[in-house]
Design a protein around this motif. Structure first.
Motif, short mmCIF file in Angstrom:
data_model
loop_
_atom_site.label_atom_id
_atom_site.label_comp_id
_atom_site.label_asym_id
_atom_site.label_seq_id
_atom_site.Cartn_x
_atom_site.Cartn_y
_atom_site.Cartn_z
N ALA A 263 0.39 -0.94 0.09
CA ALA A 263 0.29 0.32 0.22
C ALA A 263 0.90 1.60 0.21
O ALA A 263 0.79 2.26 -0.29
CB ALA A 263 -0.84 -0.53 1.03
N PHE A 264 1.77 1.51 1.17
CA PHE A 264 2.79 2.56 0.85
C PHE A 264 3.56 2.55 -0.54
O PHE A 264 2.94 3.91 -0.60
CB PHE A 264 3.70 2.53 2.42
N ALA B 132 -9.29 9.97 -2.91
CA ALA B 132 -10.15 8.58 -2.52
C ALA B 132 -10.23 8.27 -4.13
O ALA B 132 -10.76 6.97 -4.49
CB ALA B 132 -11.59 9.91 -3.05
N ARG B 133 -9.36 8.42 -4.83
CA ARG B 133 -8.81 7.81 -6.17
C ARG B 133 -8.36 6.51 -6.45
O ARG B 133 -8.51 5.57 -6.42
CB ARG B 133 -8.47 8.52 -7.29
N PHE B 134 -7.25 6.67 -5.28
CA PHE B 134 -6.40 6.03 -4.78
C PHE B 134 -7.01 4.66 -4.35
O PHE B 134 -6.83 3.66 -4.62
CB PHE B 134 -5.03 6.40 -4.07
N ALA B 135 -7.70 4.62 -3.24
CA ALA B 135 -8.79 3.77 -2.62
C ALA B 135 -9.47 2.89 -4.08
O ALA B 135 -9.15 2.08 -3.47
CB ALA B 135 -9.64 4.72 -1.12
N VAL C 1 -10.58 -1.67 -6.08
CA VAL C 1 -11.32 -1.90 -6.73
C VAL C 1 -10.74 -2.60 -8.36
O VAL C 1 -11.12 -3.74 -8.84
CB VAL C 1 -12.97 -1.05 -7.19
N VAL C 2 -10.48 -0.84 -9.10
CA VAL C 2 -10.50 -1.75 -10.32
C VAL C 2 -9.08 -2.76 -10.39
O VAL C 2 -8.86 -3.42 -11.12
CB VAL C 2 -9.58 -0.28 -10.53
N PHE C 3 -7.93 -1.97 -9.17
CA PHE C 3 -6.98 -2.70 -10.01
C PHE C 3 -6.79 -4.30 -9.14
O PHE C 3 -5.97 -5.11 -8.85
CB PHE C 3 -4.96 -2.49 -10.24
N ALA C 4 -7.72 -4.72 -7.99
CA ALA C 4 -7.91 -5.17 -7.13
C ALA C 4 -7.78 -6.65 -7.90
O ALA C 4 -7.43 -7.68 -7.82
CB ALA C 4 -8.91 -5.09 -5.97
N ARG C 5 -8.79 -6.98 -8.74
CA ARG C 5 -8.46 -8.21 -9.34
C ARG C 5 -7.40 -8.03 -10.14
O ARG C 5 -7.04 -9.55 -10.09
CB ARG C 5 -9.39 -7.58 -11.08
#
Length: 183
Positions: free
Chosen positions: A14-15, A127-130, A135-139
């Motif tokens: 994350a960091f 907010a976009r980072f989260a 969501v977007v790149f978690a898959r």
């Protein structure tokens, strides 16, 4: 097998991902702020912001897919679409911030406009980072994990099943005298 492990190892924490996000997204955002200001001298500000937001979102999504979140390649159309959704919200927030500035200050200078625009962009950027990471790149991360070799479960050693002993057959007596021995 090696590719999945290499991709899983390439996925940053994350960091590290946030630092890369700030570098890539912040760089694109900073360039975008100057591009919006330049383009707004020829067309209305909201239209200039929309055009630059689309272009910068495409560029930033590619950078985030390749570098920030360790997806290992180009962004998919689905990732671009999901990223565009978060960018649309960011666009609305920056437009609202600039609208409020125009209502509060009759003729704001270029520096004040940049400060307001960049501040709104920074807030929406967090907010976009989260959204992008979770969501977007978690898959991509879950696919890398899914393709990683799974340990083979140890089989439980079982005692071999006892083989039933053959049933002994008694031969039938041939005569009734054999059934009742003589006394």
């Amino acid at each position: 097998m090696e590719t999945a492990q290499r991709q899983q190892q390439a996925t940053p924490g994350a960091f590290t991902a946030f630092a890369r996000f700030v570098l890539c997204g912040g760089g694109v955002g900073l360039a975008s702020s100057f591009a919006v200001a330049a383009l707004a001298s020829w067309i209305p500000w909201a239209l200039a912001n929309a055009v630059i937001t689309v272009a910068s979102t495409l560029l930033a999504t590619e950078l985030h897919a390749r570098f920030t979140f360790g997806a290992g390649g180009r962004a998919t159309w689905r990732q671009h679409a999901q990223s565009a959704g978060s960018a649309a919200i960011a666009y609305a927030v920056t437009c609202m911030a600039m609208f409020v500035l125009q209502q509060l200050v009759a003729a704001p200078g270029a520096v004040l406009e940049q400060v307001v625009y960049l501040s709104a962009s920074a807030l929406t950027g967090v907010a976009r980072f989260a959204v992008l990471r979770l969501v977007v790149f978690a898959r991509t991360r879950s696919q890398a994990t899914a393709h990683a070799p799974r340990p083979v479960p140890a089989t439980v050693a079982r005692a071999p099943r006892p083989v039933p002993a053959p049933v002994a057959r008694a031969t039938a007596p041939a005569t009734p005298a054999a059934l009742c021995p003589a006394a």
